[in-house]
Write a protein that holds these residues in place. Structure first.
Motif, short mmCIF file in Angstrom:
data_model
loop_
_atom_site.label_atom_id
_atom_site.label_comp_id
_atom_site.label_asym_id
_atom_site.label_seq_id
_atom_site.Cartn_x
_atom_site.Cartn_y
_atom_site.Cartn_z
N VAL A 90 33.19 38.49 63.45
CA VAL A 90 33.91 37.71 64.81
C VAL A 90 33.21 37.00 65.45
N ALA A 91 33.09 35.83 65.55
CA ALA A 91 32.29 35.05 66.50
C ALA A 91 33.17 34.25 67.36
N SER A 92 32.66 35.01 68.85
CA SER A 92 34.04 33.51 70.25
C SER A 92 34.97 33.73 69.77
N ILE A 135 34.15 34.39 61.47
CA ILE A 135 33.33 33.92 60.77
C ILE A 135 31.98 34.39 59.44
N VAL A 136 31.73 33.48 58.99
CA VAL A 136 31.17 34.38 57.80
C VAL A 136 29.58 34.29 58.14
N GLU A 137 28.96 34.99 57.94
CA GLU A 137 27.27 35.13 58.58
C GLU A 137 26.71 35.32 57.32
N GLU A 151 30.30 45.47 46.77
CA GLU A 151 30.58 44.55 45.68
C GLU A 151 31.15 43.01 45.85
N ASP A 152 31.66 42.68 47.29
CA ASP A 152 32.20 41.66 47.89
C ASP A 152 30.90 40.75 49.18
N GLY A 153 30.27 41.58 49.21
CA GLY A 153 29.33 41.65 49.81
C GLY A 153 29.00 42.63 50.96
N VAL A 154 28.51 42.16 52.64
CA VAL A 154 27.72 43.29 52.97
C VAL A 154 28.90 43.32 54.05
N THR A 155 28.65 45.42 54.37
CA THR A 155 29.73 45.94 55.50
C THR A 155 28.57 46.21 56.39
N ARG A 190 34.08 42.76 59.42
CA ARG A 190 35.11 42.82 59.32
C ARG A 190 35.95 43.02 59.15
N ARG A 191 35.37 43.13 57.53
CA ARG A 191 36.50 43.09 56.10
C ARG A 191 37.07 44.88 56.46
#
Length: 245
Positions: free
Chosen positions: A151-153, A157-159, A171-175, A185-186
């Protein structure tokens, strides 16, 4: 609901990449998976534990600055080793200790518990919602293409991490970015979380004995958070460089 065996099977497949151990051969991670938690708001038991943690932090900081606490200093050095600026992106332990004098946050009894244990044992400690996790936990040095849901502002978002950054991922990305700086966030713990993964990060001068003691303390309190709570744990460390005891 997961059984203790299922939780252990998941943790048995957890992995730390060799280039992370090349960066810090003294690194150890204690992973604790838990299921059967009964979600509850902050309570008196959690408040009492947080008050102990606040008092512990104040006592420690009466002797030296937060950046000079031995385990905080070790993590600041580790951050610099992969290009992060520890004054701008603080490890989770340092961030909590800096808040302790004004009062640690009261969120819910699960989050309150692991924040208190982090400060009491002077160890970075992250918590993830296991129901949102995909596959086994992995600690890697990022390519820079792994998605990080944050989250930003106030907006989701995805960074993407910097190339070479140390990140926890599934498997789905960075935690969690920068080893133990910011969780995504996920997989964040929620008020309705019933299964969770906790990661306790240690560098020298913290001994493996002290790391396991922190895990034992966390587990003892987790077992009080529901009549059917089950847990499993796994210690990840370098095979080549035995950590100090």
């Amino acid at each position: 609901m997961h059984s203790a065996q299922t939780l252990q099977e998941l943790l048995n497949t957890a992995h730390v990449a060799p280039d992370v151990f090349e960066l810090r051969p003294d690194y150890r991670a204690l992973l604790i998976a838990v299921d059967g938690l009964v979600p509850e708001p902050s309570d008196e038991a959690g408040n009492a534990l947080l008050e102990q943690a606040e008092a512990s932090a104040r006592a420690a900081l009466s002797q030296q600055k937060v950046e000079h606490l031995p385990h905080v200093a070790a993590w600041r050095e580790a951050y610099q080793a992969f290009g992060a600026k520890p004054n701008r992106t603080r490890n989770s332990l340092e961030a909590l200790v800096r808040r302790a004098d004004a009062g640690l946050p009261r969120v819910n009894r699960l989050t309150d518990l692991y924040n208190a244990i982090s400060v009491l044992h002077q160890i970075p400690l992250g918590g993830e919602d296991l129901a949102s996790y995909r596959g086994a936990p992995r600690l890697i040095r990022a390519t820079g293409h792994e998605p990080f849901d944050t989250v930003a502002s106030g907006e989701p978002i995805v960074e993407y991490p910097d190339a070479g950054e140390v990140v926890w991922c599934d498997e789905d990305g960075v935690t969690c970015r920068r080893w133990n700086w910011r969780q995504g966030r996920r997989t964040q713990l929620r008020d309705d979380t019933t299964s969770a993964l906790f990661i306790l990060d240690a560098l020298e001068p913290m001994t493996t004995e002290a790391l396991l003691a922190a895990g034992k303390d966390l587990t003892k309190h987790l077992l009080l958070l529901g009549p059917e709570v089950v847990t499993a744990q796994q210690l990840l460390q370098s095979d080549v460089h035995a950590p100090g005891q």
